[in-house]
Design a protein around this motif. Structure first.
Motif, PDB file in Angstrom:
ATOM      1  N   SER A 338       3.303  -4.454   2.687  1.00 46.53           N
ATOM      2  CA  SER A 338       4.175  -4.589   1.513  1.00 46.53           C
ATOM      3  C   SER A 338       3.342  -4.499   0.237  1.00 46.53           C
ATOM      4  CB  SER A 338       4.918  -5.925   1.567  1.00 46.53           C
ATOM      5  OG  SER A 338       5.753  -6.090   0.450  1.00 46.53           O
ATOM      6  N   PRO A 339       3.331  -3.358  -0.424  1.00 41.26           N
ATOM      7  CA  PRO A 339       2.536  -3.205  -1.649  1.00 41.26           C
ATOM      8  C   PRO A 339       2.906  -4.270  -2.684  1.00 41.26           C
ATOM      9  CG  PRO A 339       3.371  -1.086  -0.920  1.00 41.26           C
ATOM     10  CD  PRO A 339       4.030  -2.123  -0.065  1.00 41.26           C
ATOM     11  N   ASP A 340       1.895  -4.796  -3.354  1.00 45.86           N
ATOM     12  CA  ASP A 340       2.113  -5.851  -4.342  1.00 45.86           C
ATOM     13  C   ASP A 340       1.087  -5.694  -5.447  1.00 45.86           C
ATOM     14  OD1 ASP A 340       3.389  -8.853  -4.665  1.00 45.86           O
ATOM     15  OD2 ASP A 340       1.318  -8.773  -5.378  1.00 45.86           O
ATOM     16  N   ALA A 341       1.522  -5.860  -6.705  1.00 49.66           N
ATOM     17  CA  ALA A 341       0.641  -5.642  -7.842  1.00 49.66           C
ATOM     18  C   ALA A 341      -0.537  -6.609  -7.841  1.00 49.66           C
ATOM     19  CB  ALA A 341       1.428  -5.771  -9.140  1.00 49.66           C
ATOM     20  N   ARG A 342      -0.312  -7.849  -7.443  1.00 48.24           N
ATOM     21  CA  ARG A 342      -1.403  -8.831  -7.457  1.00 48.24           C
ATOM     22  C   ARG A 342      -2.440  -8.519  -6.378  1.00 48.24           C
ATOM     23  NH1 ARG A 342       0.184 -14.731  -7.039  1.00 48.24           N
ATOM     24  NH2 ARG A 342       2.029 -14.068  -5.868  1.00 48.24           N
ATOM     25  N   VAL A 343      -1.992  -8.069  -5.227  1.00 46.85           N
ATOM     26  CA  VAL A 343      -2.933  -7.670  -4.176  1.00 46.85           C
ATOM     27  C   VAL A 343      -3.694  -6.418  -4.606  1.00 46.85           C
ATOM     28  CG1 VAL A 343      -3.120  -6.805  -1.808  1.00 46.85           C
ATOM     29  CG2 VAL A 343      -1.633  -8.756  -2.317  1.00 46.85           C
ATOM     30  N   ASP A 344      -2.972  -5.467  -5.192  1.00 43.50           N
ATOM     31  CA  ASP A 344      -3.627  -4.237  -5.657  1.00 43.50           C
ATOM     32  C   ASP A 344      -4.698  -4.539  -6.708  1.00 43.50           C
ATOM     33  OD1 ASP A 344      -1.977  -2.816  -3.997  1.00 43.50           O
ATOM     34  OD2 ASP A 344      -0.584  -2.178  -5.580  1.00 43.50           O
ATOM     35  N   ALA A 345      -4.418  -5.535  -7.547  1.00 43.55           N
ATOM     36  CA  ALA A 345      -5.389  -5.891  -8.579  1.00 43.55           C
ATOM     37  C   ALA A 345      -6.617  -6.575  -7.989  1.00 43.55           C
ATOM     38  CB  ALA A 345      -4.732  -6.790  -9.616  1.00 43.55           C
ATOM     39  N   ALA A 346      -6.451  -7.305  -6.897  1.00 42.81           N
ATOM     40  CA  ALA A 346      -7.562  -8.037  -6.289  1.00 42.81           C
ATOM     41  C   ALA A 346      -8.415  -7.160  -5.382  1.00 42.81           C
ATOM     42  CB  ALA A 346      -7.023  -9.231  -5.497  1.00 42.81           C
ATOM     43  N   LEU A 347      -7.825  -6.126  -4.805  1.00 43.72           N
ATOM     44  CA  LEU A 347      -8.537  -5.314  -3.818  1.00 43.72           C
ATOM     45  C   LEU A 347      -9.844  -4.710  -4.325  1.00 43.72           C
ATOM     46  CD1 LEU A 347      -5.913  -3.439  -1.607  1.00 43.72           C
ATOM     47  CD2 LEU A 347      -8.022  -4.519  -0.821  1.00 43.72           C
ATOM     48  N   PRO A 348      -9.909  -4.137  -5.535  1.00 41.88           N
ATOM     49  CA  PRO A 348     -11.156  -3.500  -5.975  1.00 41.88           C
ATOM     50  C   PRO A 348     -12.363  -4.431  -5.930  1.00 41.88           C
ATOM     51  CG  PRO A 348      -9.362  -2.847  -7.404  1.00 41.88           C
ATOM     52  CD  PRO A 348      -8.824  -3.918  -6.504  1.00 41.88           C
ATOM     53  N   LYS A 349     -12.169  -5.698  -6.285  1.00 43.23           N
ATOM     54  CA  LYS A 349     -13.286  -6.653  -6.284  1.00 43.23           C
ATOM     55  C   LYS A 349     -13.833  -6.849  -4.871  1.00 43.23           C
ATOM     56  CE  LYS A 349     -14.294 -11.582  -7.017  1.00 43.23           C
ATOM     57  NZ  LYS A 349     -14.599 -11.814  -5.597  1.00 43.23           N
ATOM     58  N   TYR A 350     -12.933  -7.070  -3.926  1.00 44.50           N
ATOM     59  CA  TYR A 350     -13.379  -7.296  -2.559  1.00 44.50           C
ATOM     60  C   TYR A 350     -13.909  -6.007  -1.930  1.00 44.50           C
ATOM     61  CZ  TYR A 350     -11.143 -11.855  -2.937  1.00 44.50           C
ATOM     62  OH  TYR A 350     -10.812 -13.135  -3.335  1.00 44.50           O
ATOM     63  N   ALA A 351     -13.351  -4.864  -2.324  1.00 38.78           N
ATOM     64  CA  ALA A 351     -13.867  -3.584  -1.836  1.00 38.78           C
ATOM     65  C   ALA A 351     -15.277  -3.340  -2.365  1.00 38.78           C
ATOM     66  CB  ALA A 351     -12.933  -2.455  -2.272  1.00 38.78           C
ATOM     67  N   ALA A 352     -15.489  -3.668  -3.623  1.00 42.66           N
ATOM     68  CA  ALA A 352     -16.814  -3.473  -4.219  1.00 42.66           C
ATOM     69  C   ALA A 352     -17.859  -4.329  -3.524  1.00 42.66           C
ATOM     70  CB  ALA A 352     -16.761  -3.798  -5.709  1.00 42.66           C
ATOM     71  N   ASP A 353     -17.476  -5.518  -3.090  1.00 44.85           N
ATOM     72  CA  ASP A 353     -18.418  -6.387  -2.375  1.00 44.85           C
ATOM     73  C   ASP A 353     -18.936  -5.724  -1.103  1.00 44.85           C
ATOM     74  OD1 ASP A 353     -18.142  -8.354  -4.274  1.00 44.85           O
ATOM     75  OD2 ASP A 353     -16.700  -9.546  -3.119  1.00 44.85           O
ATOM     76  N   GLY A 355     -19.071  -2.326  -0.858  1.00 46.01           N
ATOM     77  CA  GLY A 355     -19.511  -0.976  -1.208  1.00 46.01           C
ATOM     78  C   GLY A 355     -18.464   0.090  -0.986  1.00 46.01           C
ATOM     79  N   LYS A 356     -17.189  -0.285  -0.992  1.00 44.72           N
ATOM     80  CA  LYS A 356     -16.103   0.670  -0.771  1.00 44.72           C
ATOM     81  C   LYS A 356     -15.535   1.167  -2.099  1.00 44.72           C
ATOM     82  CE  LYS A 356     -14.468  -1.114   3.711  1.00 44.72           C
ATOM     83  NZ  LYS A 356     -14.347   0.155   4.477  1.00 44.72           N
ATOM     84  N   THR A 357     -15.124   2.422  -2.129  1.00 45.28           N
ATOM     85  CA  THR A 357     -14.499   3.018  -3.308  1.00 45.28           C
ATOM     86  C   THR A 357     -12.983   2.896  -3.204  1.00 45.28           C
ATOM     87  OG1 THR A 357     -14.279   5.205  -2.306  1.00 45.28           O
ATOM     88  CG2 THR A 357     -16.386   4.692  -3.400  1.00 45.28           C
ATOM     89  N   SER A 358     -12.272   3.266  -4.281  1.00 48.40           N
ATOM     90  CA  SER A 358     -10.809   3.242  -4.256  1.00 48.40           C
ATOM     91  C   SER A 358     -10.260   4.209  -3.214  1.00 48.40           C
ATOM     92  CB  SER A 358     -10.257   3.590  -5.637  1.00 48.40           C
ATOM     93  OG  SER A 358     -10.672   4.880  -6.031  1.00 48.40           O
ATOM     94  N   ARG A 359     -10.977   5.329  -2.998  1.00 54.71           N
ATOM     95  CA  ARG A 359     -10.546   6.284  -1.965  1.00 54.71           C
ATOM     96  C   ARG A 359     -10.676   5.646  -0.582  1.00 54.71           C
ATOM     97  NH1 ARG A 359     -12.683  12.354  -2.280  1.00 54.71           N
ATOM     98  NH2 ARG A 359     -11.352  12.172  -4.130  1.00 54.71           N
ATOM     99  N   ASP A 360     -11.725   4.870  -0.384  1.00 52.86           N
ATOM    100  CA  ASP A 360     -11.888   4.173   0.901  1.00 52.86           C
ATOM    101  C   ASP A 360     -10.751   3.175   1.126  1.00 52.86           C
ATOM    102  OD1 ASP A 360     -14.331   5.465   1.433  1.00 52.86           O
ATOM    103  OD2 ASP A 360     -15.471   3.952   0.332  1.00 52.86           O
ATOM    104  N   VAL A 361     -10.379   2.475   0.037  1.00 54.85           N
ATOM    105  CA  VAL A 361      -9.294   1.493   0.146  1.00 54.85           C
ATOM    106  C   VAL A 361      -7.994   2.190   0.546  1.00 54.85           C
ATOM    107  CG1 VAL A 361      -7.868  -0.165  -1.101  1.00 54.85           C
ATOM    108  CG2 VAL A 361     -10.340  -0.097  -1.502  1.00 54.85           C
ATOM    109  N   ASP A 362      -7.679   3.298  -0.119  1.00 55.86           N
ATOM    110  CA  ASP A 362      -6.456   4.041   0.221  1.00 55.86           C
ATOM    111  C   ASP A 362      -6.486   4.496   1.674  1.00 55.86           C
ATOM    112  OD1 ASP A 362      -5.382   3.730  -2.277  1.00 55.86           O
ATOM    113  OD2 ASP A 362      -6.003   5.699  -3.020  1.00 55.86           O
ATOM    114  N   ALA A 363      -7.624   4.965   2.111  1.00 56.48           N
ATOM    115  CA  ALA A 363      -7.735   5.446   3.490  1.00 56.48           C
ATOM    116  C   ALA A 363      -7.534   4.297   4.483  1.00 56.48           C
ATOM    117  CB  ALA A 363      -9.102   6.093   3.708  1.00 56.48           C
ATOM    118  N   ASP A 364      -8.082   3.141   4.181  1.00 57.32           N
ATOM    119  CA  ASP A 364      -7.919   1.996   5.080  1.00 57.32           C
ATOM    120  C   ASP A 364      -6.461   1.532   5.136  1.00 57.32           C
ATOM    121  OD1 ASP A 364     -10.607   1.982   5.691  1.00 57.32           O
ATOM    122  OD2 ASP A 364     -11.133   0.451   4.203  1.00 57.32           O
TER     123      ASP A 364
END
Length: 408
Positions: A338-353, A355-364
């Motif tokens: 279930s897409p959610d704006a608050r989760v979408d906003a938090a994901l980049p920080k945890y992805a960066a930890d 070493g994942k890019t936004s493209r990696d997040v979308d793929a996952d």
């Protein structure tokens, strides 16, 4: 029954009534009996109210509604048929009394037949607000909103002291003229502040608003309209609960509702969920992230906005406990479902930890969605355009929106 029709037949149309004091007293007794399921007592009380004030429209309507309930409980009963015959007799005896035509309309089998009686009432008494109100109701059912607003306007003009008419007139403008809706709804609240219609108006204003304005209406309902007395205030608290993002705020509301509505099964589980999240947040703030994570994993995730809060707290606790991979996975799984704006906003920080890019997040995210996807059931249905058969398989590989409804 005979007492109901004792009013004299005059040479003028009797004016619609909201009930004399004696009639209102009997009416209230009938409502109390109906709520308690004592239908025979309710019928007797409503008949007493009508005997005291034959033009008391609400008493006639409630007499009919309760008699219909009796009929549902005993299909062999002839009470509804006898009541209809009685109203037909009264209508003949008192042709200038519009209320009897309104009653016959309420007893009618379908909207067209009902409208015929309501129009007779208007012909007898053009100022019959209840007849116009009921004509508006049927116009709404047909989708004739111009006629609906016209009849509601007339009902309000002819009975300015009835908050239900003004409220329905306000709601009739909700989509076509939001500014007018807001103006009229606020008039209901200002003119009839202690009425159930005022609570309903505030509910509708909140539902049509956003951000601070919405919160203002909900807070007003919470402060001024006890939920055990105003149905729309109780409904509004569900809306307020859904909007709250801070667990301690949601917990305070849920506890209030448990005290005020002890029979409402929905609130105790909300208290438990918010207690767990409030405690988890405190533990995270104190650096006790392992304990917070364990608590959240034992707590069933709530739904909606609070499910997002639970997910964010779980990710924060996992990261604080040193498990960054679990923190990231928690958010990705939530986003996939279930897409959610608050989760979408938090994901980049945890992805960066990690070493994942936004493209990696979308793929996952899409990998999880594809893994869980199942084919829709095959079907063939006639097209509403020309009746030709349409198969879901015809659209394979394309994005489609399926809308199902029951024809009326």
């Amino acid at each position: 029954m005979a007492l109901i029709g004792t009013a004299s037949a005059t040479g003028f149309a009797a004016r619609e009534s909201s009930g004399t004091p004696a009639a209102r007293s009997a009416f209230d007794q009938g409502e109390a009996a109906a709520r308690a399921g004592k239908l025979d007592e309710a019928v007797a009380a409503f008949r007493k109210a009508i005997a005291a004030d034959p033009d008391f429209v609400d008493a006639h309507q409630r007499l009919i509604e309760v008699t219909q309930r009796q009929q549902l409980q005993d299909v062999q009963s002839t009470s509804l048929l006898r009541l209809k015959r009685q109203y037909e007799q009264w209508a003949r005896q008192h042709p200038t009394r519009a209320v009897y035509q309104v009653a016959l309309g309420l007893l009618a089998k379908d909207a067209d037949q009902a409208d015929a009686y309501f129009n007779k009432a208007v012909a007898v008494a053009p100022s019959s607000a209840s007849a116009h109100f009921l004509l508006a109701r049927n116009a709404d059912t047909r989708g004739d909103w111009d006629a609906q607003r016209k009849h509601l306007k007339t009902a309000v003009e002819n009975n300015a002291d009835e908050p239900r008419y003004l409220l329905r007139y306000a709601v009739a403008h909700l989509k076509s003229d939001p500014a007018r809706f807001r103006e009229l709804a606020l008039q209901v609240v200002a003119r009839f502040p202690a009425s159930p219609s005022a609570a309903e108006a505030l509910y509708n204003l909140a539902d049509a608003s956003s951000t601070l304005e919405r919160r203002g209406y909900l807070d007003r309902l919470r402060a001024s309209y006890p939920v055990d007395r105003f149905t729309y205030a109780a409904s509004a608290m569900n809306m307020l609960y859904a909007d709250l993002t801070e667990p301690s705020d949601a917990l305070a509301l849920a506890r209030d509702m448990v005290r005020s509505l002890p029979a409402a099964a929905v609130w105790p589980p909300r208290v438990a969920a918010q207690e767990a999240m409030t405690r988890a947040k405190t533990l995270i703030g104190g650096g006790q992230c392992d304990e917070a994570l364990g608590l959240l994993e034992k707590t069933p995730p709530p739904s909606g906005n609070h499910g997002t809060t639970w997910t964010l707290l779980k990710a924060e606790a996992a990261a604080g406990a040193g498990n960054r991979e679990q923190a990231y996975k928690t958010l990705v799984e939530s986003a996939a479902v279930s897409p959610d704006a608050r989760v979408d906003a938090a994901l980049p920080k945890y992805a960066a930890d990690l070493g994942k890019t936004s493209r990696d997040v979308d793929a996952d995210v899409w990998s999880l969605r594809d893994a869980r996807a199942t084919p829709a059931a095959a079907f063939t249905l006639p097209s509403v355009r020309d009746g030709a058969p349409v198969q879901l398989a015809d659209f394979r590989g394309r994005v489609v929106l399926l809308a199902f409804w029951y024809p009326t």
